[in-house]
Design an enzyme around this catalytic site. Structure first.
Site, short mmCIF file in Angstrom:
data_model
loop_
_atom_site.label_atom_id
_atom_site.label_comp_id
_atom_site.label_asym_id
_atom_site.label_seq_id
_atom_site.Cartn_x
_atom_site.Cartn_y
_atom_site.Cartn_z
N ALA A 73 -16.20 -19.18 45.76
CA ALA A 73 -16.97 -17.99 45.41
C ALA A 73 -16.55 -16.66 46.02
CB ALA A 73 -18.43 -18.24 45.74
N PRO A 129 -14.62 -13.26 46.99
CA PRO A 129 -15.59 -12.41 47.68
C PRO A 129 -16.93 -12.24 46.96
CG PRO A 129 -13.98 -11.05 46.54
CD PRO A 129 -13.54 -12.47 46.34
N GLY A 130 -17.10 -12.82 45.77
CA GLY A 130 -18.44 -12.82 45.20
C GLY A 130 -18.59 -12.11 43.86
N GLY A 131 -17.50 -11.73 43.23
CA GLY A 131 -17.60 -11.05 41.93
C GLY A 131 -18.41 -11.88 40.94
N LYS A 132 -18.02 -13.13 40.81
CA LYS A 132 -18.70 -13.96 39.80
C LYS A 132 -20.05 -14.41 40.31
CE LYS A 132 -14.25 -14.99 37.94
NZ LYS A 132 -13.48 -14.39 39.07
N CYS A 154 -6.62 -17.04 37.79
CA CYS A 154 -6.01 -15.75 37.43
C CYS A 154 -4.50 -15.98 37.30
CB CYS A 154 -6.37 -14.66 38.43
SG CYS A 154 -5.97 -15.05 40.11
N ASP A 205 -13.78 -21.27 40.08
CA ASP A 205 -12.84 -20.15 39.94
C ASP A 205 -11.73 -20.47 40.95
OD1 ASP A 205 -11.95 -17.70 38.96
OD2 ASP A 205 -12.87 -16.60 40.61
N GLU A 263 -17.85 -21.10 49.76
CA GLU A 263 -16.50 -20.63 50.07
C GLU A 263 -15.99 -21.42 51.26
OE1 GLU A 263 -14.05 -18.69 48.86
OE2 GLU A 263 -12.98 -19.27 50.67
N ARG A 293 -13.81 -15.56 54.77
CA ARG A 293 -14.09 -15.07 53.42
C ARG A 293 -15.56 -15.32 53.05
NH1 ARG A 293 -10.06 -13.82 49.88
NH2 ARG A 293 -11.07 -14.80 48.10
N1 SAM Z 1 -14.82 -16.42 42.49
C1 SAM Z 1 -14.32 -15.36 43.37
C2 SAM Z 1 -14.75 -14.03 42.81
O1 SAM Z 1 -15.02 -13.92 41.62
O2 SAM Z 1 -14.88 -13.09 43.60
C3 SAM Z 1 -12.84 -15.47 43.58
C4 SAM Z 1 -12.40 -16.82 44.07
S1 SAM Z 1 -10.69 -16.98 44.48
C5 SAM Z 1 -9.94 -16.95 42.94
C6 SAM Z 1 -10.58 -18.64 44.97
C7 SAM Z 1 -11.28 -19.00 46.25
O3 SAM Z 1 -11.10 -20.40 46.49
C8 SAM Z 1 -10.75 -18.28 47.48
O4 SAM Z 1 -11.78 -17.56 48.08
C9 SAM Z 1 -10.23 -19.40 48.39
O5 SAM Z 1 -10.51 -19.18 49.75
C10 SAM Z 1 -10.99 -20.60 47.89
N2 SAM Z 1 -10.28 -21.88 48.18
C11 SAM Z 1 -9.07 -22.06 48.70
N3 SAM Z 1 -8.78 -23.36 48.84
C12 SAM Z 1 -9.83 -24.05 48.41
C13 SAM Z 1 -10.15 -25.42 48.29
N4 SAM Z 1 -9.30 -26.37 48.65
N5 SAM Z 1 -11.36 -25.74 47.81
C14 SAM Z 1 -12.23 -24.79 47.42
N6 SAM Z 1 -11.97 -23.48 47.49
C15 SAM Z 1 -10.80 -23.11 47.97
#
Ligand code: SAM
Length: 440
Positions: free
Chosen positions: A111, A113-116, A231, A178, A134, A139
């Site tokens: 989640a 930084p929280g956009g979604k 992304c 995400d 998260e 983060r």
């Molecule tokens: N959903 C967020 C938004 O809209 O602001 C962006 C999320 S970003 C694409 C993916 C997130 O997954 C990151 O914050 C990262 O720290 C986290 N992440 C990394 N490894 C992970 C894992 N093994 N399991 C779950 N989350 C993980």
């Protein structure tokens, strides 16, 4: 920095020379800027949008707007008040995939930084709940700050491995993954990400995405929707991960109803197993590179929500006097329940009380519901989060309305002219939007 050679080669192979070149050229262009308004905080939306330099709607999100250029958001008190979230336009599309979740429970598994998360929080409404997880603690604390600023009081932020949330079997009406990915869609907005890309990392990400999806699936109720997004453009992390997942899920994974998409938006719609897929290429759609997909757990999949036994009772009930004091700060106190964790008091919708207790008993929850503050000698010392909460009763306390520059001074913790404040506690506002507390 140049685009990675292997990436550019693959894009040309996959899309053909003309379209591949168009995508690579778009990745060297200027990214569009967009925001999503907070329906309950934006106030006079027209005035706010004019001030931000809005130049059109994001067609797939009711509250999304493009801006002509990137303002200095940190110099805007409305930004600090949570009147809008600066969110890339393509990401706002997930709001269409999640369906009608008003009053429902949504898990946002990756989640920060929280956009979604903030988008889902607006969609589930005051009676619903978003559990925003998260894995990375640092983060997660940024996520919690953004959730407090959004102020809807219907989010619990947890920080754990997806597996710990998978234990909440058949619990959520919708689960969003995400996923962490190789970030090809970020090559324009964040050119440094080009240096971190490699084919090896694409494969590593795909394995991690598969593992996260399996936990997400466990947590999803029969009949609920699974939303997967990245992304990145490559099929290894997108279609192939979903096809393998759908095959493993068998008859338990089914299609959702069609999600209407106007061809003029430039989104490339497709399929991956039972998933409907939506790809945003920056040379076609106005946004960054993004991939999103949706499928459903069959209503016949079976399974009941798992009742997790609390390992410990973390939340306790406040006394009657404390409830009376807490209630006077909320305009909707009759539909709220209060609880205490350590020396802090919180509020949540009655409908979500049981769920928050179950989460707090099993997981590291770092922020939950409306943080009210601490009570000293019968009086609430309000938390910053309460000032930003949409549940705050504005009549509970005096208001100090500051001009724009004074508000910036306040946010920088500089002195503000004392005559603006009444005796005692003041809700500090700018343009009618709360920013925090101050005592004269
Ligand atoms: N959903 C967020 C938004 O809209 O602001 C962006 C999320 S970003 C694409 C993916 C997130 O997954 C990151 O914050 C990262 O720290 C986290 N992440 C990394 N490894 C992970 C894992 N093994 N399991 C779950 N989350 C993980």
């Amino acid at each position: 920095m140049e685009l990675p050679v292997a990436f550019a080669g693959r894009v040309v192979r996959d899309l053909g020379p003309e379209e591949g070149a168009a995508l690579c050229a778009a990745l060297d262009g200027v990214p569009p800027v967009s925001v999503r308004l907070h329906p309950a905080k934006c106030g006079d939306a027209g005035a706010l949008l004019r001030r931000l330099g809005a130049c059109g709607r994001v067609p797939w999100c009711a509250d999304g707007h493009y801006l002509t250029e990137r303002p200095q958001f940190t110099f805007d008190p409305a930004f600090h008040a949570g009147a809008y979230y600066v969110q890339e336009a393509a990401s706002q599309f997930v709001g269409r995939l999640v369906g009608d979740v008003a009053g429902r429970r949504v898990l946002d598994l990756c989640a920060a930084p929280g956009g979604k998360t903030t988008l889902y929080a607006s969609l589930v409404g005051p009676e619903g709940l978003v559990v925003a997880n998260e894995i990375d603690r640092r983060r997660a604390s940024v996520l919690a700050d953004n959730v407090r600023k959004w102020g809807t009081g219907n989010v619990a932020v947890t920080t754990c491995e997806p597996k710990a949330l998978g234990e909440f079997e058949n619990w959520f009406d919708a689960v969003a993954v995400d996923a962490p990915c190789s970030g090809e869609g970020m090559f324009r907005k964040d050119p440094a990400s080009r240096g971190e890309w490699s084919e090896g990392n694409v494969r590593l990400c795909a394995a991690r995405q598969d593992a996260i999806l399996r936990e997400a699936w466990r947590a999803l109720k029969p009949g609920g929707r699974l939303i997967y997004s990245t992304c990145t453009f490559n099929r290894t992390e997108d279609e192939e991960v979903l096809e393998a997942f759908a095959e493993a899920a068998g008859a338990d994974a089914v299609e959702t109803a069609e999600v209407p998409v106007d061809p003029a938006w430039g989104i490339v719609c497709g399929r991956a197993g039972v998933f409907r897929t939506y790809r945003f290429f920056p040379h076609r759609a106005r946004g960054e590179g993004f991939f999103a997909a949706v499928a459903r757990k069959s209503p016949d999949a079976g399974g009941r929500p798992r009742r997790l036994r609390s390992r410990r009772e973390v939340l306790t009930a406040p006394t009657r006097d404390e409830v009376r004091e807490l209630s006077r700060w909320l305009h909707d106190a009759e539909r709220m329940r209060f609880f205490r964790a350590g020396d802090r008091f919180y509020a949540c919708a009655a409908a979500q009380e049981e769920a928050l207790h179950a989460l707090a008993g099993a997981l590291p929850v770092i922020c939950s519901g409306v943080e009210m503050g601490q009570i000293f000698k019968g009086t609430l010392k309000p938390a910053h989060a309460l000032a930003l909460s949409t549940s705050l009763d504005r009549g509970a306390v005096a208001t100090a309305e500051l001009a724009h520059d004074e508000a910036l001074d306040y946010l920088r913790r500089r002195d503000v002219a004392a005559h603006r404040f009444a005796e005692g506690m003041n809700l500090v506002c700018c343009g009618g939007r709360p920013l925090g507390w101050a005592k004269r």
